[in-house]
Design a protein around this motif. Structure first.
Motif, PDB file in Angstrom:
ATOM      1  N   CYS A 265       7.630  40.491   7.636  1.00  0.00           N
ATOM      2  CA  CYS A 265       8.064  38.791   6.968  1.00  0.00           C
ATOM      3  C   CYS A 265       6.771  38.397   7.298  1.00  0.00           C
ATOM      4  CB  CYS A 265       9.156  38.435   7.449  1.00  0.00           C
ATOM      5  SG  CYS A 265      10.434  39.340   6.870  1.00  0.00           S
ATOM      6  N   SER A 266       5.344  38.801   8.007  1.00  0.00           N
ATOM      7  CA  SER A 266       4.702  38.381   7.976  1.00  0.00           C
ATOM      8  C   SER A 266       3.532  37.156   7.359  1.00  0.00           C
ATOM      9  CB  SER A 266       3.599  38.975   9.278  1.00  0.00           C
ATOM     10  OG  SER A 266       2.599  39.689   8.801  1.00  0.00           O
ATOM     11  N   PRO A 267       2.324  36.371   7.343  1.00  0.00           N
ATOM     12  CA  PRO A 267       2.234  36.022   6.583  1.00  0.00           C
ATOM     13  C   PRO A 267       1.887  36.603   5.561  1.00  0.00           C
ATOM     14  CG  PRO A 267       2.010  34.095   7.818  1.00  0.00           C
ATOM     15  CD  PRO A 267       2.380  35.630   8.726  1.00  0.00           C
ATOM     16  N   ALA A 268       0.819  37.679   6.536  1.00  0.00           N
ATOM     17  CA  ALA A 268       0.007  38.748   5.814  1.00  0.00           C
ATOM     18  C   ALA A 268       0.318  39.323   4.521  1.00  0.00           C
ATOM     19  CB  ALA A 268      -0.970  39.496   6.702  1.00  0.00           C
ATOM     20  N   THR A 269       1.710  40.256   5.345  1.00  0.00           N
ATOM     21  CA  THR A 269       2.919  41.444   4.436  1.00  0.00           C
ATOM     22  C   THR A 269       3.749  40.133   3.135  1.00  0.00           C
ATOM     23  OG1 THR A 269       2.962  42.757   6.174  1.00  0.00           O
ATOM     24  CG2 THR A 269       4.788  42.876   4.001  1.00  0.00           C
ATOM     25  N   ARG A 270       3.398  39.217   3.769  1.00  0.00           N
ATOM     26  CA  ARG A 270       3.885  38.442   1.857  1.00  0.00           C
ATOM     27  C   ARG A 270       3.462  38.424   1.177  1.00  0.00           C
ATOM     28  NH1 ARG A 270       6.011  34.627   6.390  1.00  0.00           N
ATOM     29  NH2 ARG A 270       4.306  32.722   5.476  1.00  0.00           N
ATOM     30  N   ARG A 271       1.694  37.974   1.538  1.00  0.00           N
ATOM     31  CA  ARG A 271       1.049  37.815   0.395  1.00  0.00           C
ATOM     32  C   ARG A 271       1.024  39.528  -0.034  1.00  0.00           C
ATOM     33  NH1 ARG A 271      -1.527  34.181   4.691  1.00  0.00           N
ATOM     34  NH2 ARG A 271      -2.428  35.717   5.376  1.00  0.00           N
ATOM     35  N   GLN A 272       1.041  40.287   0.329  1.00  0.00           N
ATOM     36  CA  GLN A 272       0.715  41.777   0.039  1.00  0.00           C
ATOM     37  C   GLN A 272       1.714  41.804  -0.696  1.00  0.00           C
ATOM     38  OE1 GLN A 272       0.417  43.423   3.297  1.00  0.00           O
ATOM     39  NE2 GLN A 272      -2.093  42.972   3.713  1.00  0.00           N
ATOM     40  N   VAL A 273       3.017  41.745  -0.341  1.00  0.00           N
ATOM     41  CA  VAL A 273       4.374  41.871  -1.369  1.00  0.00           C
ATOM     42  C   VAL A 273       3.922  41.047  -2.741  1.00  0.00           C
ATOM     43  CG1 VAL A 273       6.886  41.843  -1.502  1.00  0.00           C
ATOM     44  CG2 VAL A 273       6.019  43.040   0.655  1.00  0.00           C
ATOM     45  N   ALA A 274       3.471  39.723  -2.951  1.00  0.00           N
ATOM     46  CA  ALA A 274       3.523  38.857  -3.726  1.00  0.00           C
ATOM     47  C   ALA A 274       2.946  39.323  -4.883  1.00  0.00           C
ATOM     48  CB  ALA A 274       2.878  37.290  -3.397  1.00  0.00           C
ATOM     49  N   VAL A 275       1.354  39.602  -4.472  1.00  0.00           N
ATOM     50  CA  VAL A 275      -0.180  40.758  -5.243  1.00  0.00           C
ATOM     51  C   VAL A 275       0.880  41.954  -5.450  1.00  0.00           C
ATOM     52  CG1 VAL A 275      -1.685  41.935  -5.420  1.00  0.00           C
ATOM     53  CG2 VAL A 275      -1.292  39.858  -4.190  1.00  0.00           C
ATOM     54  N   MET A 276       1.222  42.629  -4.953  1.00  0.00           N
ATOM     55  CA  MET A 276       1.952  43.432  -5.893  1.00  0.00           C
ATOM     56  C   MET A 276       3.137  43.764  -7.069  1.00  0.00           C
ATOM     57  SD  MET A 276       2.913  47.746  -3.715  1.00  0.00           S
ATOM     58  CE  MET A 276       3.560  48.655  -5.252  1.00  0.00           C
ATOM     59  N   ARG A 277       3.938  43.374  -5.784  1.00  0.00           N
ATOM     60  CA  ARG A 277       5.212  43.100  -7.147  1.00  0.00           C
ATOM     61  C   ARG A 277       4.546  42.540  -8.685  1.00  0.00           C
ATOM     62  NH1 ARG A 277       8.730  38.414  -4.076  1.00  0.00           N
ATOM     63  NH2 ARG A 277       7.120  36.267  -4.395  1.00  0.00           N
ATOM     64  N   GLU A 278       4.237  41.791  -8.877  1.00  0.00           N
ATOM     65  CA  GLU A 278       3.128  40.890 -10.604  1.00  0.00           C
ATOM     66  C   GLU A 278       2.526  42.748 -10.714  1.00  0.00           C
ATOM     67  OE1 GLU A 278       0.208  38.313  -9.472  1.00  0.00           O
ATOM     68  OE2 GLU A 278       1.357  37.179  -8.805  1.00  0.00           O
ATOM     69  N   ARG A 279       2.313  43.991 -10.770  1.00  0.00           N
ATOM     70  CA  ARG A 279       1.736  44.731 -11.081  1.00  0.00           C
ATOM     71  C   ARG A 279       2.622  46.277 -11.311  1.00  0.00           C
ATOM     72  NH1 ARG A 279      -3.797  44.896 -10.047  1.00  0.00           N
ATOM     73  NH2 ARG A 279      -4.311  42.208  -9.671  1.00  0.00           N
ATOM     74  N   HIS A 280       3.622  45.963 -10.082  1.00  0.00           N
ATOM     75  CA  HIS A 280       4.552  47.732 -10.163  1.00  0.00           C
ATOM     76  C   HIS A 280       6.197  47.175 -10.208  1.00  0.00           C
ATOM     77  CE1 HIS A 280       0.582  50.358  -9.923  1.00  0.00           C
ATOM     78  NE2 HIS A 280       0.462  49.359  -8.933  1.00  0.00           N
ATOM     79  N   PRO A 281       7.011  48.217 -10.042  1.00  0.00           N
ATOM     80  CA  PRO A 281       8.279  48.315 -10.134  1.00  0.00           C
ATOM     81  C   PRO A 281       8.179  47.767  -8.845  1.00  0.00           C
ATOM     82  CG  PRO A 281       7.886  49.895 -11.295  1.00  0.00           C
ATOM     83  CD  PRO A 281       6.071  49.508 -10.747  1.00  0.00           C
ATOM     84  N   SER A 282       9.712  46.327  -8.640  1.00  0.00           N
ATOM     85  CA  SER A 282       9.640  46.139  -7.187  1.00  0.00           C
ATOM     86  C   SER A 282      11.136  45.484  -6.837  1.00  0.00           C
ATOM     87  CB  SER A 282       8.684  45.005  -6.294  1.00  0.00           C
ATOM     88  OG  SER A 282       7.249  45.261  -6.500  1.00  0.00           O
ATOM     89  N   LEU A 283      11.252  46.265  -5.719  1.00  0.00           N
ATOM     90  CA  LEU A 283      12.720  45.750  -5.338  1.00  0.00           C
ATOM     91  C   LEU A 283      13.275  45.176  -4.227  1.00  0.00           C
ATOM     92  CD1 LEU A 283      16.083  46.526  -6.077  1.00  0.00           C
ATOM     93  CD2 LEU A 283      15.771  48.563  -4.825  1.00  0.00           C
TER      94      LEU A 283
END
Length: 428
Positions: A265-283
């Motif tokens: 739940c670090s800031p870097a991972t939160r940013r990475q999750v936000a970028v990926m879930r805009e492009r790929h299936p995410s759960l």
């Protein structure tokens, strides 16, 4: 197997970070998850071994016990120099574990003195006048003051380390470091003569780290984050005892489907999750739902992922904003909620590998440890870095039936915002 350099890391992703630095600077490196077995299938030509422990937040006595067990195995393997690796944000508490483990390893090696340096300029960690900075912020203003397990409320490393060790802690300031390797070596001797046992060393760029490694080249033990490792590897390569970057970084090809598992739940991972879930299936997993039906949540996540696996990478994550994390911890308890999430993500990863996934990115040190344990992965061949501190790795099967798996084990704090998207192009 006879290696040159033996490393002991206090968590899994930190170990992978260190191993990636060694490979980038020309050492064939294998990472062991836990103390290795004597019968493990070591690749020919292994020059450095990194033993990944899960000791950062253990009671100090247990962290020391595990670290000494790793040291004893590395010593039997013929290692000539030893490196204790901890986090570049100096994650620890007033009781340890950086100080107690350093003390124990000094005693085991018979060394009266060592240096410690958490600087990793490529990721924004620098040390000046003994104070640790994360970017432009002192450590205690970087967000680390809110860490749930190891809150860092003081940037002065001499002051942080002194209560953890029985030895006197000193400082090698930047003026000495900037003067070069010979000046650093002289200062180490001078500090030792006045009774200092551990010296915090300033470093603000990679040139400083190279000078520190050269000035301390004859030490049997050094301690630090992964940044200093490039200088250590350069010293061994200059002696003609390391193979060189092109050879050391080669990995066998791995095909199969692709998945990202994110527990940090670090800031870097939160940013990475936000970028990926805009492009790929995410759960996104709901911890309260996991608590109500753990096995059902695993089955549901795997059933959701399977239709997408043939076409594109998918993301399964428990990453959440701090307020949401606190709400879950208040409801379930911090330890119970963390263990539950790690267990579920690991079970999902195991089921997906059984379904044909062979390339995984795992974000978060605790999550990475749970996933590799669930997959039965004990040895990793280390390849090229994707971003500073995060290499691709390929598992070395420890029994004939086990398939090799490509793994990028990412510390929560590391990686650019598009890391989850860009990493796949560098897997081979």
């Amino acid at each position: 197997m006879t290696a040159i350099l033996g490393c002991i890391a206090d968590d899994l992703t930190g170990a992978t970070d260190l191993a990636g630095r060694l490979v980038a600077h020309g050492m064939r490196t294998v990472q062991a998850i836990g103390v290795p077995h004597d019968a493990d299938p070591w690749p020919d030509g292994t020059e450095a071994v990194v033993v990944a422990l899960k000791s950062r937040t253990l009671p100090a006595e247990e962290a020391v016990r595990q670290s000494l067990a790793a040291f004893e195995w590395l010593e039997r393997a013929g290692c000539r120099q030893f490196y204790f690796k901890y986090c570049s944000t100096f994650d620890s508490t007033p009781r340890g574990n950086i100080g107690p483990v350093t003390d124990a390893l000094l005693e085991a090696t018979g060394s009266p003195f060592t240096i410690t340096c958490p600087a990793f300029p490529a990721t924004g960690r620098t040390v000046y006048q003994g104070h640790l900075f994360v970017g432009s912020a002192p450590l205690n203003e970087s967000g680390m003051q809110h860490h749930p397990l190891t809150p860092m409320t003081d940037a002065n490393l001499v002051r942080v380390l002194q209560p953890q060790t029985t030895r006197t802690v000193g400082l090698i300031g930047h003026a000495t470091v900037a003067a070069g390797a010979a000046a650093i070596a002289r200062e180490c001797r001078a500090l030792q003569e006045v009774g200092v046992g551990i010296a915090v060393v300033d470093a603000i760029d990679d040139r400083d780290l190279s000078a520190i490694a050269a000035g301390c080249a004859e030490m049997q033990l050094m301690a630090g984050a992964s940044g200093l490792a490039h200088g250590v590897a350069d010293v061994w390569r200059a002696r003609g005892l390391a193979s060189g970057a092109d050879v050391s970084a080669r990995l066998p090809p791995v095909g199969g489907s692709r998945v990202v598992i994110a527990g940090s739940c670090s800031p870097a991972t939160r940013r990475q999750v936000a970028v990926m879930r805009e492009r790929h299936p995410s759960l996104q997993l709901d911890p309260m739902a996991l608590a109500a039906d753990e096995s059902g949540a695993v089955a549901s996540a795997v059933a959701w992922a399977e239709p997408h696996l043939a076409d594109e990478p998918v993301l399964i994550y428990s990453t959440a904003e701090p307020d949401a994390v606190r709400a879950v911890q208040d409801a379930l308890g911090a330890e119970r909620s963390a263990a539950l999430i790690e267990r579920v993500l690991a079970a999902i990863a195991r089921e997906l590998v059984d379904a044909g996934v062979r390339q995984l990115i795992v974000a978060g040190g605790e999550t990475a440890g749970a996933v590799t344990a669930a997959l039965g992965v004990r040895l990793l061949r280390i390849g090229r870095e994707i971003d500073p501190g995060v290499p691709w790795t390929v598992s070395i099967p420890t029994h004939p039936a086990g398939p090799p798996i490509a793994l990028a084990l990412k510390s929560g704090n590391f990686g650019a915002p598009a890391f989850f998207l860009d990493a796949w192009s560098r897997v081979q």
